[in-house]
Structure formats: structure tokens, C-alpha cells
Write an enzyme that holds these catalytic residues in place. Structure first.
Site, PDB file in Angstrom:
ATOM      1  N   GLY A 471       0.727  -1.050   0.011  1.00  0.00           N
ATOM      2  CA  GLY A 471       0.050   0.102   0.181  1.00  0.00           C
ATOM      3  C   GLY A 471       1.229   1.216  -0.056  1.00  0.00           C
ATOM      4  N   GLY A 688       9.518   1.321  10.125  1.00  0.00           N
ATOM      5  CA  GLY A 688       9.278   1.005   9.154  1.00  0.00           C
ATOM      6  C   GLY A 688       8.137  -0.614   9.585  1.00  0.00           C
ATOM      7  N   GLU A 691       7.111  -6.687   8.483  1.00  0.00           N
ATOM      8  CA  GLU A 691       7.323  -8.170   8.127  1.00  0.00           C
ATOM      9  C   GLU A 691       7.843  -8.643   9.234  1.00  0.00           C
ATOM     10  OE1 GLU A 691      11.525  -8.253   5.323  1.00  0.00           O
ATOM     11  OE2 GLU A 691      11.606  -6.237   6.324  1.00  0.00           O
TER      12      GLU A 691
END
Lengths: 732, 270, 154
Positions: A471, A688, A691
Site C-alpha cells: 500500500g 517500518g 515483515e
């Protein structure tokens, strides 16, 4: 202070909202064009010819029958390429663009056929006859370490491609009350993006254009240019949005070969790989980790002594980086006064392993987290408590000379424990597990962005990021909407074309929101500076809309304001990874499972994810990334593995026998929570994400299974059969 | 996929003529869910494919006559599991057919195709064996009946002779009270091929009929009593492959046998 | 061979090779690339279309088998420029990530709701178990189908 146009609010209006996904409508209507959906006029269809084993000496290639097939335009072998045949790769230039003399993994192209139709290409490929002598392959960690084994790359001295030594303190003289020592294995798994890989290469007046669903278009451009011996300016990459990447589409594979083919035939060439061919092209490194962990009587880690052998494939790809990066922070989010990590990247006659979500961390985490669980059992400690005692405080350095803990990680741990109802008594055959996962982020990378404020007040954002489902377009739209104080529907994010978008290192390491996000903010500020100067010059106030302002400045000729922004993660010479981890991706996972002790079937009753993201710029997108990542983690935890036969062929090649989680395999309850302390280096304090969800799922589930039925299994995946077998072994 | 000739005959005569003309490199196409996979992989390379779905009189009906439920060869798994007569008399078959592939597969796959494919792991084979199914076969020479227990010869091999076509499957409607059930073991919870599967039925006399799949070269039918489950499942000869090891399969047969029997007894009592 | 069928309500007549699948025909000959190819062996559901109203894997159907049939692909769901409620629900519930599985997923869901307008979550899972999503947005997909069912019943 010059006036800033359109009155940008201090409080973000769009960032932090779950704005609907940009591009969603195209994806629900079938209008989205993925690589295989593109139609390029006059394109030839490509088919690879391979041999039926991993390692073979090529004796002769007979192409007469194939060449006679109507519509065949080119049959290319290594003899048709510049000599010596160029080698390339993202880390080392070690992979010949086509097999030369010897194949090194099952599926490596030996001959390439280009024909007018897919049927003709397929028929001709089936008629190419390759005479070869099968040679014994190296397929396991043990074989790769054995000095008596054949060399995978014969110019090297051994199959140990790289060996890393990280550590601090003095492990050998550290005194521990309790030492836990075990071997853990993690299988070969494959990305299985639902979009198989597809490519087009076409000569053009400037050089060559390549369409590839590549995550890192600028890396592809460099690698293709290197192979061709051309300046990068002559290579144009167009990267359609990937239908799932997960690292598998990160690094160049067959594009250089297609470039040579297209130049030879002087026409566009198109290759759509099957899912089986895609399985043969990309996978995660399998690993064997020997872990020796010392604890004091209170459960505090005294030392970590890890030896991690990662089985790469025939060529380096980005594997050495996977190994070094994962082993650098292999001790996890814990204080370890003494640490020694030896890790090796081993070559083998298998599919070259590449980046895969988590980048080596899941392999290490499986071992280290399981060690903590066993220590807790031996010391009579709760598994949450032993982690509580070892997690560094915010700001505390836990790897010497590295950025310290950048979050309140205990908060994540406590939240996961509470959400899974850690202290509530369990029903029979049920168990709970908890784990933490920690991944270092991008080191030494750079992102550039252009923001073009057009004459009508709309804006284009030019970014080299790849939107592969995470996204990125949506988040960038939100950022620009706030920075320029315009509506999201006035913003278009342009990606993927190296002739249009400025340089970006990669869409990897969960770095885009932080680095490209910061670059875009910088570009917006650059726009605003120019707008302010224009306003000053034309004597307009802050409330004047962009459109009027630009008309007042440029007149009817029209013009625009272009902002350039960049962000980088500093290159640090001498740092083992080339730079410090810009942020840490930290995830706490907790699971409750029910195991059928008679069959070994596992039912994930509850899975809880707590992700320390600093700030979720789009909470729904972060949650769906975490959930998806966690379910992917359940795949390698419970069912996924590539099985090889003695010839190095994948025995379960294809969707029928390589199982990934279906909608019926998701946890009965799945909850994702976000910790948002705005303490990251990205926009609004973001770190971030995306993951984390899969980093340590295996250890949480493994520990839960152990609690449920009393077996500690150290080899993934935890298949029903393996669990059943462990129960049998315990009973006898 | 390699090219082949495609025929869509409208009469049985044309089917038989095509089967004869192209023998032995000819394949019959019904639902196609197994055939297409093998055509793509190259495991089958026929010269001709005969699509029987538009043959006049080709039955997609389930008809009850003279104590037998006749399932036409065109009946899909979706049709089968929603048929009240099947639900009433053959619950284990409904359970098995419900887990053959996905919805999309079940909308195409036929019961007849599932047995003609002769996979040792076919989910519908064990309940069909337990229920004493009989296969109605036609050819130019006429028609014949093959008990399903004699139909499977090996993986992918059946008692069908060249030129023969399965037209329907007969399921004798149980005359005495019995309970039956189906069980399977898979590697994941969603859509999967069976690592092993098993069906059983039990009557008031305690006689147990049991059949299992993926545990021998063909689906095996065995008989015994509630007290002899171990002996019955010991007749299996499972192999080790990517879906499971022999020891696991053997052990799972007994687990499934116990569970299926328990469910069957419950159904018998109802 | 000559093939006539109806695709998304329009009559189509084309020459097609006997060994080409419906999936290949739709994508390569008709140019409807919304239907996706992944496993090509009926395991992933990315190529799901409605064939005479039933969800099927178009990779497991020969094009020539569909003579005289009606096929609905993802391109046929919009009516008069309006998204199908399922399409809208997939957007609204955040069920779309990379999007590659979505056309097949939506058609499988369309068939599910057509057969059962008020499915339980277990029934939704059963109905979509033949459609793989590697982004694993499964829980949001369930939300979307539940929501579309609710909207359709009102």
C-alpha cells in the site's frame, strides 16, 4: 517567515487515517495490469529448456527439430552469447546469464526458444534435445560443509561462500548457571506470490526496455546494464505493480538473458513463467542453527553462542547479505553480555535463495526464541517473565556500537501476553506460546522523490518504490495530502519507470514508509519553499489557492512547481552491515493452539500480534500487513517446505503438494495491535512495518504445541506427522 | 499443453466410434478436473479427447429404482452432496464428496470421474466401496456391471477395457439399519489431498465394513467387527511420499477407524 | 475450432485451438485479462469464473467445452458503471492487498452468496477455500463477504 500556501495544518488530517487503498478499484474490477496482462505488439513468446536434474555436464545440444517448428524465430544457447558469457548478480557477478557447460540447479535455463506463439515455443522447447551427464549434486548443509564435496562454483576454494563472525564479550570464559544447547532447522520455502514471474524485454532506439514486476527497478537497471556492458542510461525498466513480492521479486534473475535474446532477435520477447518455474527460481535459504545459550539462575542471558549455516543455492543472489544481516542481530531483542555468532552462506546445487520477508531473521529467531522457552522450563520461570528479564530498556544498547532499543519493547511483550490471556488456565490439549522477533532495517540506502505541483493545484508524486500490496501509493498519497494540504483525489503516485521516477535503492527491509516517506516530505517542503517565494513575489497571502497563485506567477503559459527530496540511511565505513540499523522492526506474537494428540493436527485458536511501529500512517494497512505476514509465518511453521530428491529436483513442485495456508487455515481469532509512541525516524515518528508478523511466529506456535502435548520439536515445519511422531517418541 | 483432436459426440455410437478410432491414445473428458491437470503436465499426451457431456441420454441425474440409487456419470460432486436421497442413505459419501477439492472443483468433478481416475487417495472411493457400489459400463459390445471392489487395479488403472465408458454408478440402498461415516487426514485444514482416508459402516450385528485410501496401491475394502479394527487396518500397505510417511499413514488408519466407527455407531442408534 | 459463447452478456464467436483452456481463451484471445493465471492446475482459484452460473477454475476447462455457455468474468460484474456490492465491500473492508487473487476471490464469493445469501463465517471459509491469497488478507476478505451478503439481503 514567508507565507506557506493553503495553510498546512499542524495536525495531520490524512496521515494516521485508514484511507482506502489507492488502486483497490482497479484490483476489484480486473483493470489492474500486471506484467502478464501487458500486450506488446510483435512480441515473441519465450520458453526455457532445462535438464532433468540439478547438476549436469552439458555434452551436446540438438536444436534441428525444434528449429523446424513453424513460428520459431530463435533458439539461443550459451554459444550465441558474447564470450565469455557475461555473469551477473546483485551481490556478486557470479551467475552466467545462461548455463555454460554445466547446470547448477534444477530449472536453470540451458536453451531459450523464442517463437511467434506460446504453442510453438512450447512445442519447440520439447523438441530440443540436450545430451548431458548427470553429476552428483550438493544439496544439504552437511554436504556443503564437507570439504570432500564437489564445488558448486569451481573457481572458489570451498562451498562456503562467506563466513561472518560477530560478537562481543568473552563467551568462552562467561560463567552460566544453566546452558541450553540445541540444533534447529528451518526448511527451504518458496515465496509463492500468486502472480508467477513474467517479463518482457524490447529493444528501443535508446537501448532496451524491460518490463518486470521487480521490487527494485534501479537494481535491475544496474544489473542488466552491467551484463550488456552498457551505461545504465540506455536501460529503461518499467515495473508494473507486482502481484505479491515478499522479496522474491526483489533481485534480477532472468532479465539479463531476455535482454540478450531481445537484442538478438530485434523484437520484443515475452516470458510468462509457470508457478512451477517460479518455484525453481526463488526460495528462502534453509538453515541449520546450533545454539548454545547460557543463563544465570534468574534467567538472565549470560551468553549467546550461535553457529548458523544458511544453505544458499547455486549462485549468491542476495544470499550473503541475508546471512550477514540476519546473523548480525541474531541474538534478538535481548541483552546478551557475551555473544559469538558465526554464520555461513553455503552454496549448493539448488535454486538460488534470495530475499524473503524477514530476510533471514525467521531462521535465527526460531532457534533463539526456542532457547529461551527451554531455559524458562529448566529454571522454573514463566516464558513471559524470562523475556521481561532480558529485554533492553528503551534507548539501551544491546549490540555494541549499534543503535539501541528504539521502543518500549516490554510494552509489546506485556500487551501480547494480556491479549492472549496468558495467565488463564488452559483446557486439555491446549497450549500458549509467546515470542519476540527483531529485525534490523535498511542500512546504507537512498531514496529520491519528486513532487510536481501542477498548475491546477493537483500533484504528481514520482517515486521508485514498488507497490506490491503493502500500500505504498496510499501512504504516500496521505503524506502529500497533508504536506501540501490538498485532497487525496488530487494526487497521483507514479511508480516503476526508471525513465520517469528518480532513484530509489529498493523496496525492501520495510524501508519505504520511512525513507521514501521522508524523501517525499522533503520534496513537499521543497515545493512549499518555492510556493512561498512565489507568493512573496506576487504579493499573495497564504490563503490563495495554488491554482490562482501559479496563474498569477506564470500567466497563461502555465507552469508548475517541482520539489525534489531525498533521504538516506547513512553509509558507515567499517560497520559490518555498511551502516547502522535506522530503526528496529519489533514484533511480539502470542498464540494459543489446540493439538489433536492422536493425529498431530494443530488448530490455531488465537494469534495475537503486537507491532511497535512508532506511528501507523495507515492503521488498516499496517494491520493487514501484520496479519498477512503472520499467516505467511504460519505457513513455514506448520506446512511449507520444498522437498528435494537425490537428483536435486523439487519433489513437491507446484501448488498441489507445496501447501500454503488457505482461508480455512487462519487462526480462529487473529488480533493485531499497534504500539504507537511516535519514536521512529520516519514521517510522524513511523518505523517500518510489514515483515514483523512472521519473524517469530514459529517459536510462539512451537512453544504452544509443547505446552499442549509436551513435545519440543526443533525442526520446521511442525507438520501433523512430525508432531505425532514426537508424541510417539516421547511415549516409547 | 500439446495439441489434440477434440470430439463432442452427441450419441453413444459416436463415442464408441471415436474411442475405437483413436485407441489407445484417447481420453474421455467429463468434469476434466483430473484430466486437465495431466494434459498440462504432459503425463497424458492423447491424440484425441472425447467430451462426453453432450451425449444424448448422458445422465446428470440421481434416480432411485428397485432398491438402487443410480448416479449418472454426469453427476458432479456438488450435485451429489445436495441430493436428499444421497444425504438420507449415504452420509459417508456426502462427507467424502464435500471435501473433494474446492467448490470450483466440485462444480465440475464427477463421481464417475473420481473413480475412473483411480487415484489411491480418491476420497469418494472408500465410502463407495463400503456401500457396495457397482459400476455400470457400456461399450460397442454391450453393457456390463463391475463391482467397485473389482474396479481398481492399481494407481490410475481400472478394470475398464479399451472402448468402455462408465455410464452410472449404482448404490444399493441399505435394507438393514446401518451407520456409516468418513474420515480423512490432511496436511492443512483447507482444501487438500488426503494423506489417508477411511470410511466405515456398522450394522446392528456389529459387523463392520471398512475401506481406506492412500494406504495401498488401490482403495481397499476390508470387513470385520468393532473388536478387530487393528486387524482390519493392518491389511493396509501404505507407502511414504511427499504427503506422509508409511508409519504415520498406518497409525492414522486406526485413529480414523475408531473415530469413524464411533460416528457410525452414533448414526446407527439414531 | 469455431466457438460461440456468451461472455459477460455479449455473444462472442472466435476460432480457438482445441487444446486451449477457457483461461487462455479469455486472456489471450478475448483480451479479458482480469482473470488471472497462477497454478494452472485448479489449486489456487485465481482463474475462477462463473460458467453457466457456477464457479469453476477456468484453467481446468477447455475453451471448446463452453460452446453455447454463458461465462461471467470479473469484467462483467460492474453494472452501468456501478461496482457490484461485493467489489465495493472488498474495497471498503480493506480486503485488497496486491490484488492478484482478488478477481477469482470475488467470483468465488459471488457464487457463494448466490447459493447462500446469509453464510456463516465457516461457510464463507468453505466457499473460498479454493482461492489462495498469499498476502493472506483472509480475515478482511471474510469481513467483506459478510458485509456484501448483509447489504444484498437488505
Amino acid at each position: 517567515m514567508p507565507p506557506v500556501n493553503n495553510l498546512k495544518d499542524d495536525k495531520p488530517k490524512w496521515v494516521g487515517q485508514s484511507l482506502g487503498r489507492v488502486g483497490a478499484e482497479d484490483r476489484v474490477t480486473g483493470r489492474q495490469k500486471y506484467a502478464a496482462d501487458l500486450r506488446i505488439d510483435n512480441a515473441l513468446q519465450v520458453k526455457f529448456v532445462t535438464v532433468d536434474c540439478a547438476r549436469a555436464r552439458i555434452i551436446a545440444i540438438h536444436t534441428e527439430a525444434a528449429a523446424a517448428v513453424e513460428g520459431v524465430r530463435c533458439i539461443l544457447t550459451s554459444a550465441d552469447l558474447p564470450q565469455p558469457v557475461p555473469k551477473c548478480g546483485p551481490a556478486y557477478d557470479d551467475r552466467p546469464v545462461i548455463a555454460v557447460g554445466e547446470t547448477r540447479f534444477h530449472g536453470e535455463p540451458v536453451v531459450v526458444v523464442a517463437a511467434e506463439t506460446e504453442d510453438a515455443a512450447e512445442l519447440a522447447a520439447s523438441l530440443v534435445r540436450i545430451e548431458y551427464e548427470e553429476l552428483p549434486p550438493v544439496l544439504t548443509v552437511e554436504a556443503a560443509l564437507d570439504p570432500g564435496s564437489p564445488l558448486v562454483q569451481d573457481h572458489l576454494q570451498s562451498n562456503v561462500l562467506t563466513e561472518n563472525h560477530f560478537g562481543w564479550g568473552d563467551v568462552d570464559s562467561a560463567q552460566a548457571h544453566c546452558i541450553v544447547e540445541n540444533d534447529y532447522t528451518f526448511p527451504m520455502v518458496t515465496h509463492f506470490a500468486i502472480e508467477p514471474h513474467a517479463f518482457i524485454a524490447a529493444p528501443d532506439p535508446d537501448g532496451i526496455t524491460i518490463w518486470s514486476p521487480i521490487q527494485h527497478p534501479y537494481v535491475l537497471r544496474r544489473v542488466v546494464a552491467t551484463a550488456l556492458g552498457w551505461p545504465v542510461a540506455r536501460v529503461r525498466i518499467i515495473a508494473p505493480d507486482p502481484g505479491g513480492g515478499f522479496g522474491g521479486k526483489g533481485w534480477p534473475k532472468v532479465e539479463p538473458l531476455l535482454a540478450f535474446l531481445a537484442l538478438r532477435v530485434g523484437r520484443p520477447v515475452r516470458l510468462v513463467m509457470s508457478l512451477e518455474e517460479t518455484f525453481q527460481a526463488v526460495r528462502r535459504a534453509s538453515a541449520k542453527v546450533h545454539a548454545r545459550t547460557g543463563f544465570d539462575a534468574d534467567g538472565r542471558i549470560v551468553f549467546q553462542d550461535l553457529e548458523a549455516n544458511f544453505l544458499l543455492g547455486a549462485y549468491a543472489d542476495i544470499g550473503p547479505r541475508v546471512v550477514s544481516k540476519a546473523s548480525y542481530s541474531a541474538c534478538g531483542p535481548y541483552r546478551a553480555p557475551h555473544a559469538r555468532v558465526v554464520s555461513r552462506a553455503l552454496l549448493s546445487h539448488t535454486t538460488p535463495s534470495t530475499a524473503f520477508r524477514g530476510f533471514g531473521t525467521p531462521q535465527a529467531s526460531w532457534a533463539v526464541e526456542s532457547q529461551l522457552n527451554e531455559a524458562a522450563a529448566r529454571l522454573g520461570l514463566d516464558r513471559v517473565e524470562i523475556r521481561r528479564r532480558n529485554v533492553p530498556a528503551k534507548g539501551e544498547e544491546f549490540i555494541p556500537n549499534e543503535n539501541g532499543a528504539d521502543g518500549n519493547w516490554i510494552e509489546s511483550l506485556e500487551k501480547a501476553a494480556a491479549a492472549v490471556a496468558w495467565d488463564v488456565p488452559l483446557a486439555p490439549n491446549r497450549g500458549r506460546g509467546i515470542s519476540l522477533g527483531l529485525k534490523s532495517s535498511s542500512t546504507a540506502s537512498a531514496s529520491f522523490a519528486l513532487v510536481r505541483l501542477h498548475h491546477d493545484g493537483s500533484a504528481s508524486v514520482l517515486s521508485g518504490t514498488s507497490d506490491m500490496g503493502q500500500g505504498a501509493r496510499t501512504v504516500f498519497t496521505q503524506i502529500v495530502a497533508d504536506e501540501l494540504a490538498i485532497e487525496p483525489d488530487q494526487i497521483v503516485v507514479v511508480m516503476g519507470d526508471t525513465s520517469v521516477v528518480p532513484f530509489d535503492s529498493s523496496t525492501s527491509a520495510s524501508r519505504s514508509t520511512v525513507f521514501m516517506g521522508n524523501a517525499i516530505i522533503a520534496a513537499c517542503k521543497h515545493v512549499q519553499e518555492q510556493v512561498a517565494a512565489i507568493a512573496l513575489e506576487v504579493g499573495a497571502g497564504a490563503e490563495v489557492p495554488y491554482e490562482e497563485l501559479l496563474r498569477a506567477y506564470y500567466g497563461s503559459a502555465r507552469g508548475e512547481v517541482i520539489g525534489l527530496g531525498s533521504a538516506r540511511s547513512a553509509y558507515v565505513p567499517g560497520h559490518p552491515l555498511g551502516g547502522k540499523s535506522a530503526f528496529w522492526e519489533m514484533m511480539a506474537a502470542a498464540a494459543e493452539v489446540e493439538v489433536d494428540p492422536e493425529t498431530g493436527m494443530v488448530d490455531i485458536r488465537k494469534l495475537v500480534l503486537v507491532s511497535d511501529v512508532g506511528k501507523a500512517l495507515n492503521p488498516m494497512q499496517v494491520e493487514t500487513q501484520d496479519e498477512g505476514s503472520a499467516v505467511m509465518g504460519l505457513g513455514h511453521t506448520l506446512m511449507e517446505q520444498l522437498l528435494l530428491d537425490s537428483h536435486g529436483r523439487i519433489r513437491n513442485l507446484g501448488a498441489l503438494d507445496y501447501r500454503i495456508p488457505t482461508i480455512e487455515d487462519i487462526p480462529a481469532e487473529l488480533h493485531s495491535f499497534l504500539i504507537e509512541n511516535e519514536d521512529g525516524p520516519g514521517p510522524s515518528g513511523a518505523k517500518g512495518a510489514g515483515e514483523g508478523g512472521l519473524l517469530s511466529i514459529a517459536a510462539a506456535v512451537g512453544s504452544a504445541i509443547n505446552q499442549a502435548v509436551g513435545v519440543a520439536i526443533r525442526d520446521l515445519p511442525l507438520t501433523p506427522e512430525r508432531i505425532w511422531q514426537a508424541i510417539q517418541d516421547r511415549q516409547t | 499443453m500439446q495439441p489434440f483432436a477434440y470430439f463432442r459426440p452427441e450419441s453413444r455410437g459416436e463415442v464408441f466410434a471415436a474411442l475405437r478410432e483413436f485407441a489407445p491414445d484417447v481420453r474421455i473428458l467429463a468434469g476434466g478436473t483430473d484430466l486437465m491437470v495431466r494434459l498440462r503436465s504432459g503425463r497424458f499426451r492423447p491424440n484425441a479427447v472425447v467430451d462426453v457431456k453432450r451425449v444424448s441420454g448422458w445422465s446428470s441425474q440421481i434416480v432411485e429404482t428397485e432398491g438402487v440409487l443410480r448416479v449418472g456419470a454426469g453427476v458432479t460432486m456438488t450435485d451429489l452432496v445436495s441430493a436428499p436421497s444421497v444425504q438420507q442413505h449415504f452420509p459417508a459419501l456426502v462427507e467424502a464428496a464435500s471435501v473433494v477439492g474446492s467448490v470450483q472443483i466440485r462444480n465440475r468433478a464427477t463421481l464417475a470421474g473420481n473413480i475412473c481416475n483411480a487415484s489411491p487417495a480418491a476420497d469418494t472411493a472408500p465410502p463407495l466401496l463400503v456401500y457396495g457400489a457397482v459400476v455400470n459400463v457400456a461399450s460397442r459390445a454391450g453393457e456390463r456391471q463391475i463391482p467397485l471392489s473389482e474396479f481398481f487395479l492399481g494407481p490410475g488403472r481400472t478394470a475398464l477395457a479399451a472402448g468402455e465408458l462408465v455410464e452410472s454408478i449404482d448404490l444399493p440402498i441399505p435394507v438393514e439399519a446401518a451407520g456409516s461415516a468418513f474420515q480423512r487426514i490432511t496436511r492443512r485444514r483447507g482444501v487438500d489431498l488426503a494423506t489417508a482416508n477411511l470410511s466405515c459402516s456398522v450394522n446392528r450385528a456389529g459387523e463392520v465394513r471398512m475401506a481406506f485410501g492412500a494406504a495401498a496401491p488401490i482403495p481397499l475394502l476390508v470387513t470385520g467387527t468393532a473388536a478387530s479394527l487393528e486387524e482390519m487396518t493392518a491389511q493396509a500397505r501404505p507407502i511414504s511420499d511427499v504427503r506422509g510417511g508409511a508409519a504415520y499413514r498406518q497409525a492414522m488408519l486406526l485413529v480414523m477407524a475408531r473415530r469413524a466407527l464411533e460416528v457410525s455407531l452414533g448414526r446407527l442408534r439414531q | 475450432m469455431n466457438l460461440r459463447l456468451t461472455i459477460n452478456g455479449k455473444e462472442v464467436a472466435r476460432e480457438v485451438a482445441a487444446h486451449h483452456t477457457l483461461l487462455e481463451f479469455l486472456r489471450d484471445d478475448v483480451g479479458l485479462t482480469g482473470t488471472k493465471e497462477c497454478c494452472a492446475e485448479g489449486e489456487c482459484g485465481a482463474c475462477t469464473v462463473l460458467l453457466d452460473g457456477k464457479a469453476v477454475n477456468s484453467c481446468l476447462v477447455l475453451a471448446v467445452e463452453t460452446e453455447g455457455s454463458a461465462v461471467t468474468t470479473i469484467e462483467g460484474l460492474e453494472k452501468d458503471g456501478q461496482l457490484d456490492p461485493l467489489q465495493q465491500a472488498f474495497i471498503d473492508k480493506g480486503a485488497v492487498q496486491c490484488g492478484f487473487c482478488i478477481p477469482g476471490m470475488i467470483l468465488a464469493a459471488k457464487y457463494l452468496l448466490q447459493e447462500n445469501s446469509n453464510p456463516t463465517d465457516a461457510e464463507i471459509k468453505q466457499g473460498l477455500a479454493g482461492n489462495l491469497c498469499r498476502c493472506a488478507g483472509y480475515s478482511r476478505i471474510i469481513d467483506a463477504v459478510r458485509e456484501a451478503g448483509r447489504a444484498a439481503r437488505q
